[in-house]
Design a protein around this motif. Sequence first.
Motif, PDB file in Angstrom:
ATOM      1  N   GLY A   1     -64.976   9.408   1.862  1.00 21.23           N
ATOM      2  CA  GLY A   1     -66.351   9.438   2.351  1.00 21.23           C
ATOM      3  C   GLY A   1     -66.496  10.199   3.652  1.00 21.23           C
ATOM      4  O   GLY A   1     -67.427   9.952   4.421  1.00 21.23           O
ATOM      5  N   ALA A   2     -65.595  11.145   3.895  1.00 22.25           N
ATOM      6  CA  ALA A   2     -65.607  11.909   5.145  1.00 22.25           C
ATOM      7  C   ALA A   2     -65.943  13.369   4.866  1.00 22.25           C
ATOM      8  O   ALA A   2     -65.991  13.818   3.720  1.00 22.25           O
ATOM      9  CB  ALA A   2     -64.246  11.813   5.827  1.00 22.25           C
ATOM     10  N   GLU A   3     -66.191  14.110   5.940  1.00 21.20           N
ATOM     11  CA  GLU A   3     -66.445  15.548   5.839  1.00 21.20           C
ATOM     12  C   GLU A   3     -65.823  16.241   7.039  1.00 21.20           C
ATOM     13  O   GLU A   3     -66.051  15.846   8.186  1.00 21.20           O
ATOM     14  CB  GLU A   3     -67.942  15.845   5.797  1.00 21.20           C
ATOM     15  N   ILE A   4     -65.021  17.253   6.767  1.00 26.99           N
ATOM     16  CA  ILE A   4     -64.437  18.073   7.821  1.00 26.99           C
ATOM     17  C   ILE A   4     -65.148  19.420   7.783  1.00 26.99           C
ATOM     18  O   ILE A   4     -64.971  20.186   6.829  1.00 26.99           O
ATOM     19  CB  ILE A   4     -62.926  18.266   7.616  1.00 26.99           C
ATOM     20  N   PRO A   5     -65.979  19.726   8.785  1.00 28.39           N
ATOM     21  CA  PRO A   5     -66.693  21.010   8.771  1.00 28.39           C
ATOM     22  C   PRO A   5     -65.726  22.186   8.657  1.00 28.39           C
ATOM     23  O   PRO A   5     -64.745  22.274   9.381  1.00 28.39           O
ATOM     24  CB  PRO A   5     -67.410  21.018  10.131  1.00 28.39           C
TER      25      PRO A   5
ATOM     26  N   ALA B   1     -61.303  11.173  12.107  1.00 24.56           N
ATOM     27  CA  ALA B   1     -62.328  11.939  11.431  1.00 24.56           C
ATOM     28  C   ALA B   1     -62.428  11.568   9.952  1.00 24.56           C
ATOM     29  O   ALA B   1     -63.431  11.869   9.294  1.00 24.56           O
ATOM     30  CB  ALA B   1     -62.039  13.433  11.565  1.00 24.56           C
ATOM     31  N   LEU B   2     -61.397  10.900   9.442  1.00 27.29           N
ATOM     32  CA  LEU B   2     -61.393  10.433   8.056  1.00 27.29           C
ATOM     33  C   LEU B   2     -61.813   8.968   7.950  1.00 27.29           C
ATOM     34  O   LEU B   2     -61.779   8.387   6.856  1.00 27.29           O
ATOM     35  CB  LEU B   2     -59.995  10.598   7.446  1.00 27.29           C
ATOM     36  N   GLY B   3     -62.165   8.377   9.079  1.00 19.92           N
ATOM     37  CA  GLY B   3     -62.564   6.972   9.073  1.00 19.92           C
ATOM     38  C   GLY B   3     -61.387   6.021   9.085  1.00 19.92           C
ATOM     39  O   GLY B   3     -61.517   4.854   8.699  1.00 19.92           O
ATOM     40  N   ILE B   4     -60.226   6.503   9.549  1.00 23.13           N
ATOM     41  CA  ILE B   4     -59.017   5.669   9.580  1.00 23.13           C
ATOM     42  C   ILE B   4     -58.575   5.473  11.024  1.00 23.13           C
ATOM     43  O   ILE B   4     -58.456   6.435  11.775  1.00 23.13           O
ATOM     44  CB  ILE B   4     -57.873   6.313   8.774  1.00 23.13           C
TER      45      ILE B   4
ATOM     46  N   GLN C   1     -59.601  18.842   0.581  1.00 23.94           N
ATOM     47  CA  GLN C   1     -61.005  18.451   0.517  1.00 23.94           C
ATOM     48  C   GLN C   1     -61.241  17.261  -0.412  1.00 23.94           C
ATOM     49  O   GLN C   1     -62.082  16.406  -0.136  1.00 23.94           O
ATOM     50  CB  GLN C   1     -61.865  19.632   0.070  1.00 23.94           C
ATOM     51  N   SER C   2     -60.496  17.180  -1.514  1.00 23.64           N
ATOM     52  CA  SER C   2     -60.708  16.066  -2.439  1.00 23.64           C
ATOM     53  C   SER C   2     -60.408  14.729  -1.772  1.00 23.64           C
ATOM     54  O   SER C   2     -61.067  13.719  -2.056  1.00 23.64           O
ATOM     55  CB  SER C   2     -59.840  16.237  -3.691  1.00 23.64           C
ATOM     56  N   LEU C   3     -59.428  14.706  -0.865  1.00 23.35           N
ATOM     57  CA  LEU C   3     -59.104  13.469  -0.171  1.00 23.35           C
ATOM     58  C   LEU C   3     -60.190  13.102   0.828  1.00 23.35           C
ATOM     59  O   LEU C   3     -60.556  11.930   0.952  1.00 23.35           O
ATOM     60  CB  LEU C   3     -57.749  13.597   0.536  1.00 23.35           C
ATOM     61  N   THR C   4     -60.723  14.085   1.531  1.00 23.98           N
ATOM     62  CA  THR C   4     -61.800  13.778   2.480  1.00 23.98           C
ATOM     63  C   THR C   4     -63.007  13.215   1.740  1.00 23.98           C
ATOM     64  O   THR C   4     -63.649  12.267   2.207  1.00 23.98           O
ATOM     65  CB  THR C   4     -62.212  15.025   3.284  1.00 23.98           C
TER      66      THR C   4
END
Length: 293
Positions: free
Chosen positions: A58-62, A290-293, A51-54
Amino acid sequence: MSNEQTGILAPLPKLARYLSFELAESETARESLEALQEIADGHEVVIGIGQSLTLALGAEIPGLTILPARACVGFDIPSTPAALWCWLRGEDRGELFHLSRRIEIALSDAFRMIHSADGFKYDEGRDLSGYIDGTENPEGDEARAVALTGADEAAPTDSSFVAVQMWEHDFDQLDTYSREEQDDIIGRRLSDNEEMEEAPAYAHVKRTAQESFEPEAFMLRRSMPWSHGEQGGFIFVAFGHSLHAFQAALDRMAGVEDGIADGLFRFTRPRTGAYFWCPPMRDGRLDFSALGI
């Protein structure tokens, strides 16, 4: 067409190496993850995102969170979150060593390794206590449904969530118990792996019976023993389409519901504990969209 990291559903390898990383330089995280895409194939190298990496991206994994720590009667369940987790699977220890070096070098601009452990397959899939692990693991289509997210779920399809804990056994303590007492702790007989109908309430099998939860708490276990010098134990790895099943099982093991602690705590303790999200694959590469990459 499925796009999961195939190592999740594949049979256990002969050997494994587990690497955990913290994020040291968030500005270069994207570049380092792009370098990781060139190495991780989802089969020999399964990747989990913390979670710290997301958040740093600036991303969010539900559905992704951190494993909560628990203070229980006489023991603790630690939370040791990490930014990135790598599960290396193989048949040769030397190859795993060099593969882990490649990964560490590829990530070095942004990530720092904070923990590593080597796992191995023991006999037909036994823990170092001698008992077989994962007897009631789902198989085939059921395993896929349990371990992977579907199109109707908030997290990206064909991704997965994984719980990882490193347990350390006290073998001297285990040796003080008779075979009958050890069977009671597990809830299965060592001799034939049969579940014991009259097992005590603290038996591990009773505490974690997946169908006894509401909703049911099924997970796909991919655990392996570890050893280093005179120490040894179990790397618990469990995949699911959410983290609900593992958290429900862990809370019951800790006695949160009724004050009855799982018998396992009589001879073993978790030393680490973390949750990760395992992204899907796309065109043979890790899908970090999903991480913007």
